[in-house]
Scaffold this motif. Structure first.
Motif, PDB file in Angstrom:
ATOM      1  N   LEU A 233       0.885  -1.203  -0.083  1.00  0.00           N
ATOM      2  CA  LEU A 233       0.279  -0.112   0.078  1.00  0.00           C
ATOM      3  C   LEU A 233       0.813   1.256  -0.058  1.00  0.00           C
ATOM      4  N   GLU A 234       2.098   1.294   0.910  1.00  0.00           N
ATOM      5  CA  GLU A 234       2.801   2.551   0.857  1.00  0.00           C
ATOM      6  C   GLU A 234       3.610   2.657  -0.389  1.00  0.00           C
ATOM      7  N   ALA A 235       4.095   1.518  -1.220  1.00  0.00           N
ATOM      8  CA  ALA A 235       4.692   1.371  -2.245  1.00  0.00           C
ATOM      9  C   ALA A 235       3.878   2.175  -3.629  1.00  0.00           C
ATOM     10  N   ALA A 236       2.592   1.748  -3.272  1.00  0.00           N
ATOM     11  CA  ALA A 236       1.680   2.185  -4.529  1.00  0.00           C
ATOM     12  C   ALA A 236       0.980   3.502  -4.391  1.00  0.00           C
ATOM     13  N   THR A 237       0.923   3.906  -3.076  1.00  0.00           N
ATOM     14  CA  THR A 237       0.424   5.186  -2.973  1.00  0.00           C
ATOM     15  C   THR A 237       1.459   6.350  -2.589  1.00  0.00           C
ATOM     16  N   GLY A 238       2.826   5.853  -2.197  1.00  0.00           N
ATOM     17  CA  GLY A 238       3.772   6.881  -1.858  1.00  0.00           C
ATOM     18  C   GLY A 238       3.518   7.625  -0.389  1.00  0.00           C
ATOM     19  N   VAL A 239       2.713   6.932   0.344  1.00  0.00           N
ATOM     20  CA  VAL A 239       2.209   7.418   1.762  1.00  0.00           C
ATOM     21  C   VAL A 239       2.579   6.754   2.787  1.00  0.00           C
ATOM     22  N   ASP A 240       2.863   7.086   3.769  1.00  0.00           N
ATOM     23  CA  ASP A 240       3.167   6.457   5.064  1.00  0.00           C
ATOM     24  C   ASP A 240       2.210   5.855   5.853  1.00  0.00           C
ATOM     25  N   LEU A 241       1.985   4.622   6.168  1.00  0.00           N
ATOM     26  CA  LEU A 241       0.764   4.281   7.085  1.00  0.00           C
ATOM     27  C   LEU A 241       1.276   4.261   8.355  1.00  0.00           C
ATOM     28  N   ILE A 242       0.613   4.976   9.422  1.00  0.00           N
ATOM     29  CA  ILE A 242       1.121   4.865  10.860  1.00  0.00           C
ATOM     30  C   ILE A 242      -0.057   4.060  11.582  1.00  0.00           C
ATOM     31  N   ILE A 243       0.530   2.869  11.794  1.00  0.00           N
ATOM     32  CA  ILE A 243      -0.485   2.160  12.808  1.00  0.00           C
ATOM     33  C   ILE A 243       0.089   2.122  14.230  1.00  0.00           C
ATOM     34  N   ASP A 244      -0.530   2.744  15.214  1.00  0.00           N
ATOM     35  CA  ASP A 244      -0.001   2.835  16.476  1.00  0.00           C
ATOM     36  C   ASP A 244      -1.083   2.205  17.565  1.00  0.00           C
ATOM     37  N   ASP A 245      -1.066   2.722  18.784  1.00  0.00           N
ATOM     38  CA  ASP A 245      -2.020   2.433  19.641  1.00  0.00           C
ATOM     39  C   ASP A 245      -3.260   3.140  19.747  1.00  0.00           C
ATOM     40  N   THR A 246      -3.465   4.063  18.826  1.00  0.00           N
ATOM     41  CA  THR A 246      -4.740   4.952  18.663  1.00  0.00           C
ATOM     42  C   THR A 246      -5.989   3.951  18.227  1.00  0.00           C
ATOM     43  N   PRO A 247      -6.844   3.921  18.998  1.00  0.00           N
ATOM     44  CA  PRO A 247      -7.820   2.614  18.724  1.00  0.00           C
ATOM     45  C   PRO A 247      -8.490   3.045  17.419  1.00  0.00           C
ATOM     46  N   GLU A 248      -8.709   2.094  16.680  1.00  0.00           N
ATOM     47  CA  GLU A 248      -9.536   2.031  15.351  1.00  0.00           C
ATOM     48  C   GLU A 248      -9.279   3.122  14.372  1.00  0.00           C
ATOM     49  N   THR A 249      -8.071   3.473  14.556  1.00  0.00           N
ATOM     50  CA  THR A 249      -7.651   4.601  13.634  1.00  0.00           C
ATOM     51  C   THR A 249      -6.117   4.326  12.847  1.00  0.00           C
ATOM     52  N   VAL A 250      -6.312   4.616  11.382  1.00  0.00           N
ATOM     53  CA  VAL A 250      -5.008   4.454  10.975  1.00  0.00           C
ATOM     54  C   VAL A 250      -4.398   6.030  10.272  1.00  0.00           C
ATOM     55  N   VAL A 251      -3.168   6.555  10.607  1.00  0.00           N
ATOM     56  CA  VAL A 251      -2.811   7.835  10.069  1.00  0.00           C
ATOM     57  C   VAL A 251      -2.037   7.654   8.885  1.00  0.00           C
ATOM     58  N   LEU A 252      -2.447   8.572   7.958  1.00  0.00           N
ATOM     59  CA  LEU A 252      -1.778   8.716   6.814  1.00  0.00           C
ATOM     60  C   LEU A 252      -0.902   9.676   6.886  1.00  0.00           C
ATOM     61  N   SER A 253       0.261   9.712   6.349  1.00  0.00           N
ATOM     62  CA  SER A 253       1.325  10.761   6.602  1.00  0.00           C
ATOM     63  C   SER A 253       2.016  10.735   5.103  1.00  0.00           C
ATOM     64  N   ALA A 254       1.645  12.031   4.577  1.00  0.00           N
ATOM     65  CA  ALA A 254       2.372  12.359   3.171  1.00  0.00           C
ATOM     66  C   ALA A 254       2.440  13.779   2.882  1.00  0.00           C
ATOM     67  N   PHE A 255       3.387  14.494   2.215  1.00  0.00           N
ATOM     68  CA  PHE A 255       3.257  15.957   2.024  1.00  0.00           C
ATOM     69  C   PHE A 255       2.156  16.236   0.987  1.00  0.00           C
ATOM     70  N   SER A 256       2.194  15.391   0.203  1.00  0.00           N
ATOM     71  CA  SER A 256       1.327  15.541  -1.001  1.00  0.00           C
ATOM     72  C   SER A 256      -0.267  15.427  -0.704  1.00  0.00           C
ATOM     73  N   PRO A 257      -1.306  16.395  -0.643  1.00  0.00           N
ATOM     74  CA  PRO A 257      -2.575  16.162  -0.322  1.00  0.00           C
ATOM     75  C   PRO A 257      -3.256  15.141  -1.080  1.00  0.00           C
ATOM     76  N   LEU A 258      -2.900  15.134  -2.507  1.00  0.00           N
ATOM     77  CA  LEU A 258      -3.475  14.075  -3.255  1.00  0.00           C
ATOM     78  C   LEU A 258      -3.030  12.628  -3.127  1.00  0.00           C
ATOM     79  N   ARG A 259      -1.967  12.590  -2.891  1.00  0.00           N
ATOM     80  CA  ARG A 259      -1.501  11.197  -2.393  1.00  0.00           C
ATOM     81  C   ARG A 259      -2.551  10.868  -1.164  1.00  0.00           C
ATOM     82  N   ARG A 260      -2.390  11.541  -0.363  1.00  0.00           N
ATOM     83  CA  ARG A 260      -3.407  11.371   1.175  1.00  0.00           C
ATOM     84  C   ARG A 260      -4.485  10.747   0.538  1.00  0.00           C
TER      85      ARG A 260
END
Length: 517
Positions: A233-260
């Motif tokens: 998923l990160e390779a296809a979109t160019g976005v970093d996926l941050i999966i931490d202890d936050t319940p039921e949430t995945v954070v998308l991190s990328a400088f480009s808003p379109l990639r996000r």
């Protein structure tokens, strides 16, 4: 026989008679011809003599006439020469008279020069006497006043500077009052009308960077065996996926808003579909990218339709759609561009300018923000280059480049876009900023004002959009407040960065307190 003989004799006799007769006639004709020829020659000789005489007479007459003509011409030339001689003689006499006058004047000039030399010498002597007297007076003045010449000069210059600033303050005050009478009212009417006629939303959208999961178990499926799903998923979109202890949430991190946005939509579809593996991820991401391309064009076309401008290059329309996913100070850039376009159109209509051109410039003024994360440089310069590349007019390109004064605005259209941009960003609720930055900006604003001589207090009010400055009435005069106000405003412009504009108000109060007993 006899008859024949008689006939022969007769024939012979006739022939002889005929011959004699013919000879006689011929001789007579020859004599007549000779006589005729003689007479003709004689007459010809007489005619030739007459003709010769006649030609001689004609030649004599012609020679006489030419002689008369030449004599007349000679007389005329002689008269002309006499006249020229008379004129030359007159000129010579006049020149002689002028030479005599010049000689007389030259003599006068020589005499005057001698007198001037004498007077100059006298003046030099007087000047020397005056210099001596001046030095003596200067020495006496220094003894009386206790000041040197340099100290007196500095005091005089200080006094002149003070009076000059006082007069300059009066002039500035008069000029400002005169300008306000004609321009302030009209400007306020146009700005207030533009704000009244355009009613925009009070808060912009936030860019979404988090995806809500239906359950905690979905995190494991997104990560996949040995992390292959999340890597795909990160390779296809160019976005970093941050999966931490936050319940039921995945954070998308990328400088480009379109990639996000692509990553967000793809992840939501994968979660809804339930099939999460690398091949499916690539397929979903490609489909989302294609759909987003179409959506961006539709958003850009809708924006041009809402504003009422046509003929914009398809690449610029696509970039307009990308502005939907960009924010500035938490203000949606596309919504901000639409506001600026409408405000530009309203103000242009009030000023009698081209309304469509103003809307076009307002809509495209922030087009550089669509790619400023990919291209180095200010977004105004990037936007101007894009507009020029895609065939926009010089007026539009200049308005885009000058709306943040990266280059000086040189047209009414550029000033309209600049004013509309400030209005859209400065209205209440349009932009947000951190509390620390806000407090720091207010402190810096008050610090600039209190740093001037004569300022006693300074208060930043109206969320930092106005500063009120209190001055000491004994140190600052009424006319000096105008100069102080201008100096504070100039220093704020040079030392601070802020949205919109800041109003500087200088207050001078003179109080007289008395007691009645």
């Amino acid at each position: 026989m006899l008859e024949a003989l008689f006939a022969l004799v007769g024939l012979v006799a006739g022939s002889g008679t005929g011959y004699l007769l013919h000879r006689h006639i011929s001789a007579k004709k020859v004599g007549d011809a000779n006589e005729l020829a003689r007479r003709i020659v004689e007459e010809s000789r007489k005619e030739a003599d007459a003709l010769r005489k006649e030609l001689r007479l004609q030649a004599q007459d012609e020679i006489y006439a030419q002689k008369k003509e030449q004599e007349k011409e000679f007389k005329n030339r002689e008269n002309e020469l006499k006249k020229q001689e008379a004129r030359l003689q007159g000129k010579e006499e006049r020149l002689e008279g002028k030479l005599e006058k010049v000689a007389g004047k030259e003599s006068e000039v020589n005499q005057m020069e001698k007198r001037l030399i004498k007077l100059e010498k006298e003046l030099e002597d007087r000047q020397m006497d005056l210099d001596k007297q001046w030095d003596e007076h200067d020495r006496k003045l220094q003894e009386i006043s206790g000041l040197t010449a340099e100290e007196a000069r500095e005091r005089l210059m200080t006094e002149i500077e003070s009076r000059t600033r006082h007069e300059a303050g009066k002039m500035i005050r008069a000029i400002e009052m005169e300008a306000k009478e004609t321009s302030d009212k009209k400007a306020k009417e146009i700005l207030s009308l533009a704000l009244q006629r355009y009613a925009g939303e009070y808060a912009g959208e936030h860019t979404v960077t988090a995806v809500t999961l239906p359950s905690e178990d979905m995190k494991g499926r997104i990560i996949g065996r040995e992390g292959r799903n999340i890597r795909a998923l990160e390779a296809a979109t160019g976005v970093d996926l941050i999966i931490d202890d936050t319940p039921e949430t995945v954070v998308l991190s990328a400088f480009s808003p379109l990639r996000r946005e692509v990553a967000k939509l793809a992840l939501e579809r994968l979660i809804h579909d339930g099939r999460i593996h690398p091949a499916r991820i690539e397929d979903i991401v490609n489909k989302v990218q294609q759909e987003l391309e179409v959506k961006l064009r539709e958003i850009g076309e809708q924006a041009t339709f809402d504003v009422g401008v046509h003929g914009i290059h398809p690449d610029l329309i696509k970039l307009l759609g990308q502005l939907q996913y960009r924010t500035s100070f938490s203000q949606n850039v596309l919504q901000h561009s639409l506001e600026v376009a409408f405000l530009c159109g309203i103000m242009a209509a009030e000023l009698g300018l081209d309304e469509k051109q103003a809307k076009r410039a307002g809509l495209l003024h922030d087009i550089g923000k669509a790619v400023d994360h990919e291209i180095e440089g200010p977004h105004a310069t990037i936007g101007a280059d894009l507009a020029k590349k895609h065939g926009e007019s010089k007026a539009i390109v200049h308005a885009i480049a000058a709306h943040h004064e990266d280059i000086p605005p040189q047209s009414i259209l550029a000033n309209l876009v600049q004013a509309a941009d400030s209005l859209s960003g400065a209205r209440p609720g349009a932009r947000k900023e951190l509390l620390e930055n806000y407090v720091k900006r207010l402190e810096e604003l008050e610090g600039i004002a209190t740093g001037f001589k004569g300022v006693t207090k300074a208060y930043a009010i109206q969320a930092g959009r106005e500063i009120r400055v209190m001055v000491d009435s004994d140190r600052v005069e009424d006319d000096g407040t105008y100069l102080l106000c201008k100096d504070i405003a100039d220093k704020i412009e040079n030392n601070m960065t802020y949205p919109g504009q800041i109003r500087v108000t200088v207050i001078r109060e003179k109080r007289a307190v008395g007691y009645a007993k």
